[in-house]
Design a protein around this motif. Structure first.
Motif, PDB file in Angstrom:
ATOM      1  N   ARG A 215       0.838  -1.193   0.000  1.00 18.84           N
ATOM      2  CA  ARG A 215       0.000   0.000   0.000  1.00 18.84           C
ATOM      3  C   ARG A 215       0.876   1.246   0.000  1.00 18.84           C
ATOM      4  O   ARG A 215       1.900   1.306   0.682  1.00 18.84           O
ATOM      5  N   ARG A 216       0.458   2.249  -0.748  1.00 22.43           N
ATOM      6  CA  ARG A 216       1.276   3.426  -0.992  1.00 22.43           C
ATOM      7  C   ARG A 216       1.681   4.136   0.308  1.00 22.43           C
ATOM      8  O   ARG A 216       2.861   4.381   0.559  1.00 22.43           O
ATOM      9  N   LYS A 217       0.705   4.444   1.154  1.00 19.69           N
ATOM     10  CA  LYS A 217       0.995   5.183   2.378  1.00 19.69           C
ATOM     11  C   LYS A 217       1.868   4.359   3.320  1.00 19.69           C
ATOM     12  O   LYS A 217       2.795   4.889   3.943  1.00 19.69           O
ATOM     13  N   LYS A 218       1.575   3.081   3.424  1.00 23.37           N
ATOM     14  CA  LYS A 218       2.345   2.224   4.317  1.00 23.37           C
ATOM     15  C   LYS A 218       3.784   2.088   3.843  1.00 23.37           C
ATOM     16  O   LYS A 218       4.725   2.054   4.660  1.00 23.37           O
ATOM     17  N   LEU A 219       3.984   2.022   2.530  1.00 17.64           N
ATOM     18  CA  LEU A 219       5.336   1.894   1.994  1.00 17.64           C
ATOM     19  C   LEU A 219       6.131   3.178   2.189  1.00 17.64           C
ATOM     20  O   LEU A 219       7.330   3.132   2.498  1.00 17.64           O
TER      21      LEU A 219
END
Length: 305
Positions: A215-219
């Motif tokens: 996931r973008r935010k988690k990465l």
């Protein structure tokens, strides 16, 4: 100064010197301990290198303890060697526990061996990467879409583990995505962390596929905590985009036997001066390299097979 000089003189000259040396050699246990020390210090790095070092050094200290107990009969020599044996044993158990704690499923282990291990990435760093995607491999059935042009938001970064993905734009074939390639690296690179966007291409599974998704935010949170992982993904994504650009380059024909080369942006105008300028570089700077450049109809379709 006088006190220091007397101290060193007493240290050097006061102890008894070896006037006679033992004629017989020490027992086999002493020599076995020495051999274990020599071989143990030849260990490498990493988890398995540490297991190798601590196991052999521990056995060496154990043999030295037995030698001190049976042959030398010296309690201090026995005590120190036995303490060092216990330390090596504890370290061996600790490293073994760490190795077991970073064990992965078969697909993640194969992914590590094929992509991350050749780059020298340790298992502990790889474990952080795997935990960021929740250690989950997602299945995409044949002819199902991973993303649809103009509809699917760009909210993750995915890496194909098995299968083959077909990339199309406006219904026309663009290129394939194969295992160990990112599904959406151009889209990821085209947006800043705070920006949002949608896919300009359609990604369809030609076979049953398996992929890993971050996931973008988690990465981005992982990148903020670990700069090394951020640089690693930057290199992997850049290399992946370059491969896709060269795949597109193989499909661009400008007529009269010429082929457009993305490494030579002026080649098109030099080879065909009568053709109106085509601003391909504009589409390759910020947007996805998968997009179909406008104004290429006079020299054949950009996507013609």
């Amino acid at each position: 100064m006088g006190e220091n000089a007397s101290f060193w003189e007493s240290l050097i000259y006061a102890h008894p010197t070896c006037t006679t040396w033992k004629q017989e050699a020490e027992g086999s246990i002493y020599h076995l301990a020495s051999i274990l020390f020599v071989v143990g210090f030849m260990g490498g790095s990493g988890f398995f290198g540490l297991l190798y070092v601590f196991s052999l050094l521990g056995l060496g200290f154990l043999c030295s303890s037995v030698w001190a107990w049976l042959d030398v009969c010296a309690a201090d020599i026995f005590s120190w060697n036995f303490i060092l044996f216990v330390i090596c044993f504890v370290q061996f158990i600790y490293v073994t526990y760490q190795v077991r704690s970073v064990a992965f499923d078969r697909e993640f282990q194969e992914l590590y061996s094929a992509l991350f291990q050749p780059l020298g990435i340790s298992l502990t760093v790889y474990r952080k990467i795997v935990l960021c995607c929740d250690a989950e491999v997602i299945t995409l059935e044949k002819e199902h879409c991973y993303a649809m042009q103009g509809k699917t938001p760009i909210d993750k970064l995915s890496l194909l583990v098995s299968g083959r993905i077909r990339v199309t734009v406006d219904g026309e074939f663009l290129h394939y995505i194969f295992p160990l390639q990112f599904l959406d690296s151009p889209e990821w690179d085209s947006l800043r962390p705070t920006e949002e966007g949608i896919f300009q291409v359609t990604l369809t599974a030609e076979t049953d596929c398996r992929y890993v998704a971050w996931r973008r935010k988690k990465l981005y949170l992982l990148f903020a905590k670990h700069r090394f992982i951020s640089r690693l993904f930057s290199i992997l994504i850049g290399s992946d985009i370059a491969e896709k650009l060269y795949a597109l380059n193989d499909r661009v024909h400008v007529g009269q036997g010429f082929r457009y080369d993305i490494r030579l942006p002026n080649f098109y105008h030099v080879a065909l001066p009568e053709t109106p300028p085509v601003q391909l570089s504009h589409h390759l700077q910020r947007g996805s390299p998968r997009r179909k450049p406008a104004g290429v109809t006079n020299c054949g379709s950009f996507l013609t097979q």
